[in-house]
Design an enzyme around this catalytic site. Structure first.
Site, mmCIF file in Angstrom:
data_model
loop_
_atom_site.group_PDB
_atom_site.id
_atom_site.type_symbol
_atom_site.label_atom_id
_atom_site.label_comp_id
_atom_site.label_asym_id
_atom_site.label_seq_id
_atom_site.Cartn_x
_atom_site.Cartn_y
_atom_site.Cartn_z
ATOM 1 N N HIS A 161 19.421 -56.123 24.514
ATOM 2 C CA HIS A 161 20.522 -55.755 23.620
ATOM 3 C C HIS A 161 20.807 -56.812 22.545
ATOM 4 O O HIS A 161 21.968 -57.182 22.309
ATOM 5 C CB HIS A 161 21.793 -55.474 24.425
ATOM 6 C CG HIS A 161 21.682 -54.290 25.341
ATOM 7 N ND1 HIS A 161 20.844 -53.222 25.100
ATOM 8 C CD2 HIS A 161 22.309 -53.995 26.517
ATOM 9 C CE1 HIS A 161 20.960 -52.329 26.067
ATOM 10 N NE2 HIS A 161 21.845 -52.775 26.953
ATOM 11 N N HIS A 235 27.075 -48.500 23.505
ATOM 12 C CA HIS A 235 26.986 -48.700 24.951
ATOM 13 C C HIS A 235 28.240 -48.222 25.685
ATOM 14 O O HIS A 235 28.700 -48.859 26.636
ATOM 15 C CB HIS A 235 26.729 -50.175 25.240
ATOM 16 C CG HIS A 235 25.917 -50.424 26.472
ATOM 17 N ND1 HIS A 235 26.371 -50.143 27.727
ATOM 18 C CD2 HIS A 235 24.672 -50.908 26.626
ATOM 19 C CE1 HIS A 235 25.455 -50.474 28.609
ATOM 20 N NE2 HIS A 235 24.400 -50.935 27.960
ATOM 21 N N GLU A 365 22.546 -43.958 26.112
ATOM 22 C CA GLU A 365 22.276 -44.785 24.930
ATOM 23 C C GLU A 365 21.103 -44.174 24.179
ATOM 24 O O GLU A 365 19.957 -44.315 24.596
ATOM 25 C CB GLU A 365 21.941 -46.210 25.371
ATOM 26 C CG GLU A 365 22.985 -46.840 26.263
ATOM 27 C CD GLU A 365 22.390 -47.965 27.109
ATOM 28 O OE1 GLU A 365 21.650 -48.804 26.566
ATOM 29 O OE2 GLU A 365 22.646 -47.983 28.322
#
Ligand code: BGC
Length: 401
Positions: A161, A235, A365
């Site tokens: 991420h 997220h 996601e």
């Protein structure tokens, strides 16, 4: 028409369906029109006029920077709150089958929750905008035009991420507005050349729109001055029965995907796309999350390769039987990471004092596949100078009686 980042750099040998997907540009764009907004009148349920989002202080960062919270409302009384810290969706109020509004997003009432040492330690990325690269890059390494780059490692020797300090920890510049679809919040962030080791100055714009037809639409755009991987997503952890059920195991999920990306023990793809048929990964027909989760070591935390990959298409539908709430996720992305909050361990206490234990929420996601920069057969995630990255995902809420 914006150019897809996947346009130029696609390795041969991938299926033509995915190739087509990779080449598609994204048709739906929310044109933010903050300069021509309607007069600010309260958007009471039942009225059709779109008012401006409201704003309030959400707290301060450790260095004293103000964090603001904007709340978008639609004509049906749905509300979405978004913080300038991480562009984080902090709450989302949607009706149940009896019209009762309640929050369906895991998170905190105040910025302190997102800045606390406990949160930083477990780092579940509640509701945040994720970048520069959503999901994992093996060993944080990739090569572009013969040059090797090393980005921040933060997950078992891999980069997750965006690395050590991803877009989820940045303060975004916010501009509230309205569009033909509803109230909007436009967030911008400049990720400088070399940030977390990534090449190029990346200018990112994210527009959240709460539409009249009960969708939270997220529209992502980015440009760069050096070739760089980009894979942006959100997220949010959903629990459509938040406050009534401490886990999401009874939610029924459908994912229109015949294949998923096989991963190793550290959740790095092996490159294989495996058929879901006959496995606990088959969500082509509705299944409760809890039905087969015990057969998946650790729980679901995988990327599904969506069957339809051109234009806006379904990434997932979810139904929660006690509240009757439904969620439909549509996107122009080829994949969706379905994550069932496996690493939540009860150490975080969120809004209304609710303790977030294992499987307290699930994430959908939408994104390109994990580790695409190192997987020549996956659709490319490399954005080049002169191209415009553009992707749209909508989360539409409804009820089934
Ligand atoms: C990842 C999980 C990770 C989680 C962090 C998900 O997108 O797939 O492995 O633990 O993010 O909250």
């Amino acid at each position: 028409m914006p150019i897809s980042p996947r346009l130029g750099v696609l390795a041969a040998g991938f299926s033509s369906a995915l190739l087509l997907a990779a080449c598609s540009s994204n048709p739906t764009t929310s044109q933010e029109t903050a300069t021509t907004t309607a007069p600010a009148d309260p958007a009471a349920p039942g009225t059709s006029a779109s008012a401006m989002p409201t704003s309030a202080s959400f707290g301060k960062t450790a260095d004293g920077t103000e964090i603001q919270l904007f709340t978008l409302t639609n004509k049906n009384g749905l509300k979405a709150s978004i913080s300038t810290y991480g562009g984080t969706l902090t709450s989302l109020l949607v009706p149940d089958k009896d019209g009762k509004m309640s929050d369906v997003i895991l998170g905190f009432d105040k910025a302190e929750g997102y800045l606390s040492p406990e949160f930083r330690k477990s780092n579940p990325y509640f509701g945040a905008l994720i970048g520069r690269y959503g999901n994992r890059i093996a060993k944080g390494k990739f090569t572009i035009d013969g040059k090797e780059y090393q980005v921040g490692l933060n997950n078992n020797g891999n980069s997750l991420h965006g690395g050590t300090v991803g877009f989820n920890q940045k303060i975004w510049t916010a501009k509230p507005g309205t569009s033909a679809d509803g109230e909007t919040l436009t967030l911008t962030y400049l990720s400088k050349d070399g940030e977390e080791g990534y090449p190029g100055n990346l200018t990112v714009t994210v527009v959240y729109t709460l539409t009249a037809d009960n969708a939270l639409k997220i529209d992502y755009t980015a440009t760069t001055d050096k070739a760089t991987p980009v894979n942006l997503t959100n997220h949010a952890y959903f629990n459509l029965a938040l406050g009534q059920s401490k886990d999401v195991l009874a939610h029924q999920v459908t994912i229109p995907a015949d294949r998923y990306t096989v991963v190793d023990a550290n959740l790095i793809p092996t490159g294989e796309l495996k058929p879901v048929k006959g496995t606990p990964f088959d969500f082509t027909t509705p299944h409760a999350i809890g039905e087969r989760i015990a057969q998946v070591p650790g729980g679901y935390d995988h990327n599904w390769a969506l069957n339809q990959t051109t234009g806006q298409h379904s990434a997932a539908t979810v139904y929660e039987p006690t509240t009757g709430r439904t969620l439909e996720v549509t996107t122009d992305e080829p994949g969706v990471q379905f994550y069932t909050g496996n690493f939540l361990d009860g150490s975080l206490k969120g809004k209304d004092g609710v303790v977030y234990g294992k499987h307290a929420g699930f994430c959908l996601e939408t994104q390109h596949f994990p580790d695409s920069p190192n997987q020549p057969k996956f659709p490319s995630t490399i954005l080049k100078p002169g191209q415009t990255y553009h992707t749209t995902t909508s989360y539409t809420f409804g009820v089934r009686k």
